[in-house]
Design an enzyme around this catalytic site. Structure first.
Site, PDB file in Angstrom:
ATOM      1  N   CYS A 292     -17.185 -57.617  30.228  1.00  0.00           N
ATOM      2  CA  CYS A 292     -16.780 -58.576  29.199  1.00  0.00           C
ATOM      3  C   CYS A 292     -16.025 -59.753  29.799  1.00  0.00           C
ATOM      4  O   CYS A 292     -16.576 -60.839  29.952  1.00  0.00           O
ATOM      5  CB  CYS A 292     -15.933 -57.876  28.141  1.00  0.00           C
ATOM      6  SG  CYS A 292     -16.874 -56.756  27.082  1.00  0.00           S
ATOM      7  N   ILE A 293     -14.762 -59.541  30.149  1.00  0.00           N
ATOM      8  CA  ILE A 293     -13.920 -60.652  30.576  1.00  0.00           C
ATOM      9  C   ILE A 293     -14.438 -61.334  31.846  1.00  0.00           C
ATOM     10  O   ILE A 293     -14.401 -62.558  31.939  1.00  0.00           O
ATOM     11  CB  ILE A 293     -12.455 -60.192  30.771  1.00  0.00           C
ATOM     12  CG1 ILE A 293     -11.982 -59.416  29.545  1.00  0.00           C
ATOM     13  CG2 ILE A 293     -11.548 -61.405  30.998  1.00  0.00           C
ATOM     14  CD1 ILE A 293     -12.129 -60.153  28.245  1.00  0.00           C
TER      15      ILE A 293
END
Length: 447
Positions: A292-293
């Protein structure tokens, strides 16, 4: 009277007290009698399939990896204990069918796409898996189906990869077939944020698709939030994770500032978090991992560049995040130098190499870069992680240290602390680099 802003963040615990949309009079109840194909059975797809089955749906689980399918059948998957129990029950049930054949989507009433969307080594979106999965679904789609894309991607993906190809096949979206985007909100390793407690946002390709998606998603969420378009829902996911990336970069930077001023950053963050408005705590660490990040903001930056739009704050944050593991290595080198120990030959233990607590996931874990850089400098690096008994590091299969107290270490890097991690073997003679500042100064452990 509720004086909160409409944008107030409500703690996740309160969502359980809200009625599910499916329980509101006039709305459909559960998914009984519906067959749902889940395409992609990774860390998002498998929990999604289990949640849908709990809501009453029959599941067709599709994954191109036969090895992954076998891991699911034998319950050799990284899930919370309750989800492992659900998996063990599901794989024995006739309403849970696993296959690597994408043509199986034809038998489903609803198709949910949960395919990874990584970036390459140049931080450019790698859309290969998503493109292939969408093409397969379009090829085998039939009239009456609802297709829901959950994979994080650029704004316009749903139209580019599903809506337009379906219409090119002669299926009118909104009449013959229905399409929506509803970004996943899975928090691996955190039982407090299960799907049944986490609201879902979504946008349909058209109003009728949105109506169908609302009824479907409400079966596994406490409530759903409807947006005007699939594009708005796609941007919502990018905004969520870009917000996190920028604040993580800020927490790392301010943490370094605290250290320069002789302050422990953790108590400062906790004190700031007592403010009931205008502040949300983010904590420093070795970098970011997972899918994700480290990846999602690059989808936004990549697309903005094609429009010649600038996002300098996000670009700076992502560069800072990418540099963070190197900063940890610099701290290690400096700490060894203060003790008069050269890096070459130094015995270094990394505690926890998973990218976050309570998971065995190594994707994009900062520990991999930290391990590699220290090993390249000649250090004798080992790791201890109860959830990762073996790991391929630098092309070599490495076994975890199971008894750190049995050896002497020149330095210990505290990277990821799973619940119950025993650090009692550390003493005042052990040099420690605690990248998340989680060890209390009262414990007498050198930083």
């Amino acid at each position: 009277m509720d004086t909160r802003s409409p944008h107030t963040v409500v703690p996740a615990q309160s969502y359980s007290d809200r009625p599910r949309l499916a329980e509101v009079p006039g709305a459909p109840f559960g998914l009984r009698g519906r067959r749902v194909a889940v395409v992609g059975l990774g860390y998002v797809g498998l929990p999604t399939a289990l949640a849908l089955r709990e809501a009453g749906a029959g599941i067709i689980g599709i994954d191109v990896s036969t090895a992954r399918l076998e891991d699911i059948r034998t319950c050799q998957v990284d899930l919370q204990p309750q989800h492992l129990a659900q998996t063990a029950e599901a794989v024995r049930a006739p309403d849970f069918h696993l296959t690597d054949d994408p043509a199986a989507v034809e038998a489903a009433d609803t198709v949910v796409l949960c395919v990874p969307t990584p970036v390459d080594r140049h931080k450019v979106p790698d859309l290969g898996m998503l493109s292939a999965a969408c093409a397969a679904v379009v090829r085998h789609a039939r009239k009456g189906q609802l297709i829901v894309l959950t994979s994080t991607s650029y704004v316009g993906t749903t139209r580019d990869m599903l809506v337009e190809p379906l219409e090119a096949r002669g299926l009118a979206v909104g009449t013959d077939i229905f399409v929506a985007f509803a970004p996943e909100r899975i928090d691996p390793g955190n039982p407090a944020h299960g799907q049944e407690r986490t609201p879902r946002v979504f946008g349909g390709a058209d109003p009728r698709s949105a109506d169908r998606a609302a009824a479907f998603l409400s079966a596994t969420a406490p409530y759903v939030h409807r947006l005007a378009s699939a594009e708005a829902a796609e941007m919502t996911k990018l905004w969520e994770n870009t917000f996190r990336a920028v604040n993580i970069a800020l927490a790392n930077e301010l943490s370094d500032g605290c250290q320069a001023l002789g302050l422990d950053p953790r108590p400062v963050i906790e004190a700031a978090a007592t403010k009931p408005f205008g502040f949300m705590p983010f904590y420093p660490g070795p970098g970011v991992g997972g899918h994700c990040i480290p990846c999602d903001p690059h989808y936004l930056l990549w697309q903005l560049r094609t429009t010649q739009a600038e996002s300098p704050l996000v670009e700076t944050a992502m560069r800072a995040i990418a540099r963070r593991p190197g900063s940890v290595v610099s701290q290690v080198v400096e700490r060894l130098a203060r003790a008069g120990t050269p890096v070459a030959g130094a015995r270094i233990l990394i505690v926890g190499i998973a990218y976050k607590e309570e998971v065995a996931d190594l994707r994009e874990s900062p520990a991999l870069e930290i391990y590699g850089r220290l090993a390249a400098a000649g250090a004798r690096v080992a790791y201890a992680d109860p959830l990762v008994p073996t790991a391929r590091l630098g092309g070599t299969l490495v076994e975890a240290v199971t008894d750190p107290a049995a050896e002497e270490w020149d330095l210990v890097v505290i990277h990821t602390l799973h619940r119950g991690t025993d650090l009692s073997w550390l003493d005042e003679n052990t040099a420690v680099v605690d990248v998340g500042h989680r060890l209390s100064a009262a414990e007498g452990l050198p930083r």
